[in-house]
Design a protein around this motif. Sequence first.
Motif, PDB file in Angstrom:
ATOM      1  N   SER A  27      51.682  36.129  38.739  1.00 38.08           N
ATOM      2  CA  SER A  27      51.861  36.485  40.145  1.00 38.08           C
ATOM      3  C   SER A  27      51.122  37.781  40.456  1.00 38.08           C
ATOM      4  N   GLU A  28      50.080  37.670  41.257  1.00 36.68           N
ATOM      5  CA  GLU A  28      49.312  38.844  41.666  1.00 36.68           C
ATOM      6  C   GLU A  28      50.200  39.855  42.390  1.00 36.68           C
ATOM      7  N   GLU A  29      51.064  39.351  43.276  1.00 38.55           N
ATOM      8  CA  GLU A  29      51.925  40.222  44.069  1.00 38.55           C
ATOM      9  C   GLU A  29      52.943  40.955  43.194  1.00 38.55           C
ATOM     10  N   GLN A  30      53.583  40.236  42.268  1.00 40.55           N
ATOM     11  CA  GLN A  30      54.600  40.864  41.427  1.00 40.55           C
ATOM     12  C   GLN A  30      53.990  41.837  40.422  1.00 40.55           C
ATOM     13  N   ILE A  31      52.816  41.510  39.928  1.00 37.57           N
ATOM     14  CA  ILE A  31      52.138  42.422  39.014  1.00 37.57           C
ATOM     15  C   ILE A  31      51.774  43.714  39.739  1.00 37.57           C
ATOM     16  N   ALA A  32      51.279  43.569  40.969  1.00 34.63           N
ATOM     17  CA  ALA A  32      50.938  44.756  41.758  1.00 34.63           C
ATOM     18  C   ALA A  32      52.162  45.641  41.971  1.00 34.63           C
ATOM     19  N   ARG A  33      53.300  45.031  42.290  1.00 34.55           N
ATOM     20  CA  ARG A  33      54.523  45.822  42.486  1.00 34.55           C
ATOM     21  C   ARG A  33      54.948  46.499  41.186  1.00 34.55           C
ATOM     22  N   ALA A  34      54.850  45.752  40.077  1.00 32.95           N
ATOM     23  CA  ALA A  34      55.266  46.313  38.790  1.00 32.95           C
ATOM     24  C   ALA A  34      54.398  47.501  38.391  1.00 32.95           C
ATOM     25  N   LEU A  35      53.119  47.474  38.759  1.00 37.03           N
ATOM     26  CA  LEU A  35      52.199  48.537  38.386  1.00 37.03           C
ATOM     27  C   LEU A  35      52.084  49.616  39.455  1.00 37.03           C
ATOM     28  N   GLY A  36      52.768  49.408  40.592  1.00 31.69           N
ATOM     29  CA  GLY A  36      52.743  50.421  41.651  1.00 31.69           C
ATOM     30  C   GLY A  36      51.399  50.563  42.322  1.00 31.69           C
ATOM     31  N   MET A  37      50.717  49.438  42.547  1.00 29.13           N
ATOM     32  CA  MET A  37      49.403  49.478  43.182  1.00 29.13           C
ATOM     33  C   MET A  37      49.257  48.320  44.162  1.00 29.13           C
ATOM     34  N   SER A  38      48.190  48.300  44.914  1.00 32.98           N
ATOM     35  CA  SER A  38      47.941  47.189  45.830  1.00 32.98           C
ATOM     36  C   SER A  38      47.447  45.975  45.051  1.00 32.98           C
ATOM     37  N   LYS A  39      47.325  44.860  45.752  1.00 40.78           N
ATOM     38  CA  LYS A  39      46.886  43.635  45.084  1.00 40.78           C
ATOM     39  C   LYS A  39      45.392  43.639  44.758  1.00 40.78           C
ATOM     40  N   ALA A  40      44.613  44.463  45.462  1.00 36.73           N
ATOM     41  CA  ALA A  40      43.158  44.440  45.263  1.00 36.73           C
ATOM     42  C   ALA A  40      42.744  44.757  43.820  1.00 36.73           C
ATOM     43  N   PRO A  41      43.241  45.824  43.199  1.00 31.75           N
ATOM     44  CA  PRO A  41      42.841  46.077  41.800  1.00 31.75           C
ATOM     45  C   PRO A  41      43.356  45.019  40.833  1.00 31.75           C
ATOM     46  N   VAL A  42      44.508  44.420  41.132  1.00 33.65           N
ATOM     47  CA  VAL A  42      45.023  43.350  40.277  1.00 33.65           C
ATOM     48  C   VAL A  42      44.106  42.137  40.377  1.00 33.65           C
ATOM     49  N   ARG A  43      43.668  41.836  41.590  1.00 31.53           N
ATOM     50  CA  ARG A  43      42.758  40.709  41.792  1.00 31.53           C
ATOM     51  C   ARG A  43      41.445  40.947  41.039  1.00 31.53           C
ATOM     52  N   ALA A  44      40.939  42.188  41.099  1.00 32.63           N
ATOM     53  CA  ALA A  44      39.714  42.520  40.372  1.00 32.63           C
ATOM     54  C   ALA A  44      39.940  42.440  38.862  1.00 32.63           C
ATOM     55  N   ALA A  45      41.138  42.847  38.414  1.00 28.01           N
ATOM     56  CA  ALA A  45      41.465  42.770  36.989  1.00 28.01           C
ATOM     57  C   ALA A  45      41.478  41.318  36.523  1.00 28.01           C
ATOM     58  N   PHE A  46      41.976  40.416  37.356  1.00 29.11           N
ATOM     59  CA  PHE A  46      41.976  38.996  37.005  1.00 29.11           C
ATOM     60  C   PHE A  46      40.548  38.508  36.743  1.00 29.11           C
ATOM     61  N   MET A  47      39.597  38.998  37.530  1.00 29.76           N
ATOM     62  CA  MET A  47      38.205  38.583  37.335  1.00 29.76           C
ATOM     63  C   MET A  47      37.683  39.064  35.972  1.00 29.76           C
TER      64      MET A  47
END
Length: 237
Positions: A27-47
């Motif tokens: 879950s991009e959204e839940q990972i972002a919340r867990a890491l205290g950041m927006s979804k954009a860096p999580v989405r880039a990390a997925f790439m």
Amino acid sequence: MSLTQEACDRIRDAIVSGKFDFGERLSEEQIARALGMSKAPVRAAFMDLRDMGLVTIVPQAGTYVFTPSRQDVEEMSRFRAMLEQEALQSALKRNPEALVHHLSAAISQMDHAIAVGEWALYSSADSAFHRAFLQLAGNRYLEKAYDLTATALEALRARLQAGEGDFWRRSYSEHTKMRDLIAAGAFDDADALLQDHILIIIRSLALPDTSLQTRQKSQRRSDQEYLDLLASKPALL
């Protein structure tokens, strides 16, 4: 460190250590919340994780932890064996004493990991042992080629080492024997042992036979679970 790099490192560590299951939807959204950041860096990390072979991004469906087939494991392992054997030969020609020193340092890290019962630390030490061949080979392209499959194979080996049975004991024994053979000048024997050591994963790993669609029906995790799974761990001493 950028937010994208932080997210990539934390998710990578959770996948490699086996905290996330093969085929699990992330879950991009839940990972972002867990890491205290927006979804954009999580989405880039997925790439970035996709490029490492650790996740599969399915358009309109989501991002899933990779699910290796037996053919994937065999091809990756044989590719790794070819590269490491070439790196070993190059490292031995350049500076066998330095190689023994680096291998001994990695084995000391393994000793520490075993003493404290931390298999994630053992996995890191295992990787350091094998990286020594690449780092001392004097050919940066070998290491770049190795990186194509290294992280995915690290995840597979970590699951074997943390599981029941004697895989980690055999792993440790073979690492120390390889170091001792190189120190004694028995280079051909060390090379043969290295190949067997790498290819054992093909015979040892039990892989699911279910289809990708079935494996993708993973249960949803709570926000607290994501917090726990992505918690940072102390570095290997």
